[in-house]
Design a protein around this motif. Structure first.
Motif, mmCIF file in Angstrom:
data_model
loop_
_atom_site.group_PDB
_atom_site.id
_atom_site.type_symbol
_atom_site.label_atom_id
_atom_site.label_comp_id
_atom_site.label_asym_id
_atom_site.label_seq_id
_atom_site.Cartn_x
_atom_site.Cartn_y
_atom_site.Cartn_z
ATOM 1 N N THR A 209 0.833 -1.204 0.000
ATOM 2 C CA THR A 209 0.000 0.000 0.000
ATOM 3 C C THR A 209 0.864 1.248 0.000
ATOM 4 O O THR A 209 0.602 2.211 -0.717
ATOM 5 C CB THR A 209 -0.931 0.000 1.227
ATOM 6 O OG1 THR A 209 -1.605 -1.241 1.267
ATOM 7 C CG2 THR A 209 -1.932 1.133 1.147
ATOM 8 N N ILE A 210 1.916 1.217 0.828
ATOM 9 C CA ILE A 210 2.776 2.404 0.904
ATOM 10 C C ILE A 210 3.428 2.677 -0.438
ATOM 11 O O ILE A 210 3.473 3.829 -0.902
ATOM 12 C CB ILE A 210 3.833 2.206 2.009
ATOM 13 C CG1 ILE A 210 3.104 2.243 3.351
ATOM 14 C CG2 ILE A 210 4.905 3.284 1.923
ATOM 15 C CD1 ILE A 210 3.982 2.255 4.524
ATOM 16 N N ILE A 211 3.917 1.603 -1.085
ATOM 17 C CA ILE A 211 4.540 1.818 -2.391
ATOM 18 C C ILE A 211 3.511 2.371 -3.378
ATOM 19 O O ILE A 211 3.798 3.279 -4.144
ATOM 20 C CB ILE A 211 5.168 0.508 -2.901
ATOM 21 C CG1 ILE A 211 6.372 0.182 -2.030
ATOM 22 C CG2 ILE A 211 5.580 0.639 -4.356
ATOM 23 C CD1 ILE A 211 6.955 -1.162 -2.286
ATOM 24 N N GLY A 212 2.301 1.843 -3.319
ATOM 25 C CA GLY A 212 1.239 2.352 -4.187
ATOM 26 C C GLY A 212 1.003 3.830 -3.971
ATOM 27 O O GLY A 212 0.886 4.610 -4.923
ATOM 28 N N ILE A 213 0.956 4.246 -2.690
ATOM 29 C CA ILE A 213 0.734 5.664 -2.386
ATOM 30 C C ILE A 213 1.891 6.509 -2.904
ATOM 31 O O ILE A 213 1.689 7.573 -3.494
ATOM 32 C CB ILE A 213 0.558 5.864 -0.855
ATOM 33 C CG1 ILE A 213 -0.754 5.228 -0.400
ATOM 34 C CG2 ILE A 213 0.576 7.344 -0.505
ATOM 35 C CD1 ILE A 213 -0.902 5.156 1.102
ATOM 36 N N VAL A 214 3.116 5.991 -2.699
ATOM 37 C CA VAL A 214 4.296 6.729 -3.177
ATOM 38 C C VAL A 214 4.205 6.944 -4.686
ATOM 39 O O VAL A 214 4.442 8.047 -5.190
ATOM 40 C CB VAL A 214 5.597 5.975 -2.815
ATOM 41 C CG1 VAL A 214 6.788 6.562 -3.567
ATOM 42 C CG2 VAL A 214 5.834 6.037 -1.324
ATOM 43 N N VAL A 215 3.821 5.873 -5.414
ATOM 44 C CA VAL A 215 3.737 5.991 -6.879
ATOM 45 C C VAL A 215 2.680 7.016 -7.278
ATOM 46 O O VAL A 215 2.931 7.902 -8.092
ATOM 47 C CB VAL A 215 3.420 4.619 -7.513
ATOM 48 C CG1 VAL A 215 3.123 4.782 -8.995
ATOM 49 C CG2 VAL A 215 4.573 3.675 -7.303
ATOM 50 N N VAL A 216 1.509 6.915 -6.674
ATOM 51 C CA VAL A 216 0.410 7.802 -7.071
ATOM 52 C C VAL A 216 0.717 9.254 -6.698
ATOM 53 O O VAL A 216 0.582 10.159 -7.524
ATOM 54 C CB VAL A 216 -0.917 7.336 -6.426
ATOM 55 C CG1 VAL A 216 -2.009 8.360 -6.658
ATOM 56 C CG2 VAL A 216 -1.304 5.986 -6.985
ATOM 57 N N ALA A 217 1.195 9.454 -5.448
ATOM 58 C CA ALA A 217 1.504 10.823 -5.023
ATOM 59 C C ALA A 217 2.637 11.400 -5.864
ATOM 60 O O ALA A 217 2.598 12.568 -6.271
ATOM 61 C CB ALA A 217 1.877 10.841 -3.539
ATOM 62 N N GLY A 218 3.638 10.564 -6.143
ATOM 63 C CA GLY A 218 4.757 11.014 -6.976
ATOM 64 C C GLY A 218 4.280 11.382 -8.367
ATOM 65 O O GLY A 218 4.705 12.390 -8.933
ATOM 66 N N ALA A 219 3.365 10.568 -8.919
ATOM 67 C CA ALA A 219 2.850 10.852 -10.255
ATOM 68 C C ALA A 219 2.123 12.192 -10.284
ATOM 69 O O ALA A 219 2.273 12.967 -11.222
ATOM 70 C CB ALA A 219 1.910 9.733 -10.703
ATOM 71 N N PHE A 220 1.362 12.474 -9.222
ATOM 72 C CA PHE A 220 0.657 13.762 -9.146
ATOM 73 C C PHE A 220 1.637 14.921 -9.188
ATOM 74 O O PHE A 220 1.446 15.901 -9.911
ATOM 75 C CB PHE A 220 -0.163 13.851 -7.857
ATOM 76 C CG PHE A 220 -1.488 13.136 -7.921
ATOM 77 C CD1 PHE A 220 -2.264 13.180 -9.071
ATOM 78 C CD2 PHE A 220 -1.959 12.428 -6.829
ATOM 79 C CE1 PHE A 220 -3.484 12.518 -9.125
ATOM 80 C CE2 PHE A 220 -3.178 11.770 -6.879
ATOM 81 C CZ PHE A 220 -3.934 11.810 -8.029
ATOM 82 N N VAL A 221 2.705 14.814 -8.407
ATOM 83 C CA VAL A 221 3.671 15.918 -8.328
ATOM 84 C C VAL A 221 4.369 16.105 -9.679
ATOM 85 O O VAL A 221 4.523 17.234 -10.171
ATOM 86 C CB VAL A 221 4.707 15.652 -7.213
ATOM 87 C CG1 VAL A 221 5.839 16.684 -7.283
ATOM 88 C CG2 VAL A 221 4.029 15.713 -5.858
ATOM 89 N N ILE A 222 4.758 14.980 -10.299
ATOM 90 C CA ILE A 222 5.455 15.084 -11.592
ATOM 91 C C ILE A 222 4.523 15.679 -12.642
ATOM 92 O O ILE A 222 4.903 16.583 -13.392
ATOM 93 C CB ILE A 222 5.973 13.697 -12.016
ATOM 94 C CG1 ILE A 222 7.145 13.303 -11.115
ATOM 95 C CG2 ILE A 222 6.394 13.699 -13.476
ATOM 96 C CD1 ILE A 222 7.573 11.867 -11.249
ATOM 97 N N LEU A 223 3.273 15.215 -12.654
ATOM 98 C CA LEU A 223 2.300 15.721 -13.626
ATOM 99 C C LEU A 223 2.050 17.224 -13.419
ATOM 100 O O LEU A 223 2.012 17.998 -14.374
ATOM 101 C CB LEU A 223 0.996 14.943 -13.472
ATOM 102 C CG LEU A 223 0.039 15.005 -14.660
ATOM 103 C CD1 LEU A 223 0.672 14.344 -15.875
ATOM 104 C CD2 LEU A 223 -1.280 14.327 -14.318
ATOM 105 N N ALA A 224 1.929 17.598 -12.140
ATOM 106 C CA ALA A 224 1.674 19.012 -11.853
ATOM 107 C C ALA A 224 2.828 19.876 -12.343
ATOM 108 O O ALA A 224 2.622 20.968 -12.877
ATOM 109 C CB ALA A 224 1.468 19.211 -10.354
ATOM 110 N N ASN A 225 4.052 19.377 -12.187
ATOM 111 C CA ASN A 225 5.202 20.145 -12.649
ATOM 112 C C ASN A 225 5.197 20.325 -14.154
ATOM 113 O O ASN A 225 5.541 21.391 -14.662
ATOM 114 C CB ASN A 225 6.505 19.461 -12.212
ATOM 115 C CG ASN A 225 6.952 19.969 -10.859
ATOM 116 O OD1 ASN A 225 7.206 21.146 -10.704
ATOM 117 N ND2 ASN A 225 7.010 19.077 -9.890
#
Lengths: 338, 351
Positions: free
Chosen positions: A305-321
């Motif tokens: 679950t933690i890895i999943g959250i890291v991937v999703v949250a990371g994707a949001f930040v990269i996309l926002a940038n």
């Protein structure tokens, strides 16, 4: 521009994969026994061994990471056991691509858990960002225009005082007074738009959204004020006034366009990081969003679950940038993407 | 007096109230200017040249500046106008060109849009009509392919082109008074000459009165009819250019003339700079503001320079039109014997 966006997306994906690798390595470097946590307290050594094998924890870290990456692309089955599938297909959990993993702790795929939690955090973030931009930017502009006056000092001082209060205090304060004592709003609990309609959804998000927005309000007021003042001191503002434009037009057309550009960057990044969950606000209002999921899965050593959250949250930040950079090129003609 | 001249600035004072006291950025400035004529205002940074001109534009409205005196333009005292009345004159009757055209143009809007904005704020015309007018104006100031350049951004223009665009913006409403605040300072020398030629050409065409603010005496010699030398917020020498540059009577003007390098002369001859720095405009001492830097103040009997501010009076040469603010009894003799050999001949003999 599209070539630029595509290149940024490719780099972003590689960055995400690197992020998961680091998370994997960090987790397995910890002394905790993953299989034991996944299996539960009452498990015997044999049961733990079975769990270990079923979840692939007996394999080396790089191999587990390889399976994770493959699952992202093609989907996975848990446990990955062809014989068991033949005899007892009902024990197999399918996880379609992009598969983020399977949480033994919850008995659900990570995709399912995040699919439940993400809409809550996204709703919260959207309401908060709208509130803090609407109030932060307009108060900042007002403060800049009446610089040095009592109103300016009042706005800056008041938002700073609010900023000084911890989030859980503001949240509990709102619950205590707005909900319990004055009864202005009902006790908030997340209702999706599909379930309750937009009005109901918004009504329930007002208090938590406000709590979250207040955290950001002070810095947005101050930044807007500073950027507007800086912009009003530019030579091109003098030119605009020398042309005979009204002060309203000078402010709204000439000064704000330049002043609000840096705010786009700030907003993009702040908003994106909120999509990964607002831990304290979600706790205070008992919203089952990404923040609460993060806390729960960390406490349970729920690695997938933690890895999943890291991937999703990371994707949001990269996309926002990426979006922020593209916005910049659209706002400022001097910026060339490439 | 206010009807004799097109522009008549009368005892103009611009004071800023600060935490440390009152800064007298401009103190008792008077001059006149007619249509088709050019006044060159010369002085160091901080001498009040730009501040006094911004006051004419009404650009200090809404700031802490306290402005007194009269600015008669075509029979109207600009300082008595309300902000909306002043705004209507700004950009229409009085226009301004600024020093650095890159920072004076908004980086996010096209040059054409910015010039059209200046036109449309004073003329109720369609976008299409404004565009046509702007393209005409761009062509007039010598911008090639004006139709295409209309949609260019300031950063896509060269320095000289940007200043031409600024001139187009300033002149699009056919103003009767143009204030050019160091219009050539940020440009290289060849472009400077082009811009000055352009201004002169357009001045003839539009019969514009020009206030040319500069610290370049070469520009004054080339462009101006009258010269006004400012120091510490006051006029220290004022008169026709031919008088002020060839028979200067104030040591500060001498200093300005001596510190101009002469490219044609022997390079071993050193330039003569003015020693020291301009004084603070805060709490000025009673005497002559230039006295601490003046190498000739010892020739004045007693300590008159330290105790009494000299008045702006007609000097010994050039009659009543040439005013100077100095206690020296025989400035012409001192200039001829002590100063003239340091002055670049092209400066003093240009006219």
């Amino acid at each position: 521009m599209w070539a630029y966006a595509a290149r940024r997306v490719v780099i972003g994906v590689m960055l995400l994969l690197a992020l998961t690798l680091v998370t994997f390595v960090l987790f397995f470097a910890s002394p905790a026994d993953q299989a034991r946590h996944a299996c539960g307290k009452q498990c015997t050594d044999e049961q733990i061994a079975v769990t270990e094998k079923a979840l692939g924890y007996d394999k080396p870290v790089y191999e587990q990471w390889g399976m994770f990456v493959k699952g992202l692309a093609t989907g996975r089955e848990f446990p990955a056991d062809p014989e068991l599938k033949k005899t007892h297909p009902e024990f197999i959990t399918d996880c379609d691509a992009p598969c983020l993993g399977y949480s033994k702790t919850n008995g659900k795929t990570v995709n399912y858990l995040i699919g439940k939690a993400a809409p809550v955090s996204v709703s919260l973030a959207v309401v908060a960002v709208v509130l803090w931009l609407a109030f932060g930017v307009s108060l900042g502009i007002i403060a800049a225009v009446v610089k040095g006056s009592i109103i300016d000092r009042g706005i800056v001082g008041l938002t700073l005082i609010i900023y000084a209060f911890p989030t859980f205090f503001l949240g509990v304060f709102f619950l205590k007074f707005v909900v319990v004592k004055w009864g202005i709003l009902a006790y908030p609990g997340y209702v999706s738009i599909a379930e309750g309609g937009v009005a109901n959804w918004l009504n329930n998000l007002l208090l938590p959204g406000m709590t979250l927005a207040l955290v950001f309000l002070a810095s947005y007021v101050r930044m807007t004020r500073a950027f507007v003042l800086e912009s009003l001191g530019e030579d091109y503002i003098r030119t605009a006034r020398a042309k005979g434009l009204t002060s309203r037009r000078v402010l709204f057309k000439h000064a704000l366009r330049a002043a609000l550009t840096p705010l786009v960057t700030m907003t993009g990044i702040d908003f994106a990081s909120l999509l990964g969950g607002a831990i304290i606000t979600e706790q205070v209002f008992a919203y089952n969003g990404m923040g609460k999921l993060t806390v729960d899965s960390s406490q349970a050593w729920d690695l997938p679950t933690i890895i999943g959250i890291v991937v999703v949250a990371g994707a949001f930040v990269i996309l926002a940038n990426i979006i922020v950079d593209i916005c910049y090129a659209l706002i400022d003609p001097r910026v060339r993407l490439g | 007096m206010n009807n004799e001249h097109f522009l008549s600035v009368n005892d103009l004072q611009v004071h800023f109230k600060t935490a440390d006291g009152i800064v007298k950025a401009t103190d008792g400035l008077s001059y006149t200017l007619d249509r088709g004529k050019t006044l060159g205002i010369v002085g160091e940074s901080g001498s009040g040249k730009s501040v006094s001109s911004s006051a004419i534009m009404g650009l200090h409205q809404g700031t802490s500046a306290r402005i007194e005196g009269n600015v008669w333009l075509d029979g109207v005292d600009l300082l008595t106008l309300s902000p909306p009345e002043m705004r209507k004159l700004r950009g229409k009757e009085i226009a301004m060109i600024f020093q650095d055209p890159l920072s004076a143009l908004h980086p996010y809007y096209t040059v054409g849009h910015q010039i059209a904005e200046a036109y449309r704020v004073h003329n109720a015309v369609s976008k299409k009509h404004a565009r046509k007018k702007v393209v005409e104006m761009l062509e007039l100031v010598g911008i090639p392919q004006p139709e295409r350049r209309f949609d260019g951004y300031p950063h896509e223009y060269s320095g000289g082109m940007r200043q031409r665009a600024m001139i187009a913006m300033a002149l699009i409403n056919d103003p009767s008074l143009l204030i050019a605040d160091e219009p050539t300072t940020a440009l290289d020398v060849t472009v400077q000459a082009q811009i000055l030629d352009l201004l002169q050409k357009l001045q003839k065409e539009f019969n514009t009165a020009i206030i040319m603010i500069t610290h370049d005496l070469g520009v004054v010699a080339e462009m101006a009819d009258d010269a006004l030398v400012m120091y510490a917020g006051r006029a220290v020498e004022y008169g026709p250019v031919s008088e002020v540059l060839t028979h200067p009577e104030m040591p500060y003007t001498w200093g300005l003339l001596s510190s101009v390098p002469d490219v044609t002369a022997d390079t071993d001859i050193p330039m003569v700079p003015i020693p020291g720095n301009p004084p603070s405009l805060l709490n000025q001492p009673p005497g002559c503001a230039f006295q601490p830097r003046c190498v000739h103040s010892s020739k004045v009997p007693g300590d008159l320079c330290k105790t009494t501010m000299p008045d702006l009076l007609p000097g010994s040469h050039g009659g009543s039109g040439h005013l100077t603010r100095c206690h020296l009894p025989n400035p012409e003799l001192i200039y001829e014997t002590e100063v003239a050999h340091d002055v670049t001949p092209t400066q003093s003999e240009e006219r």
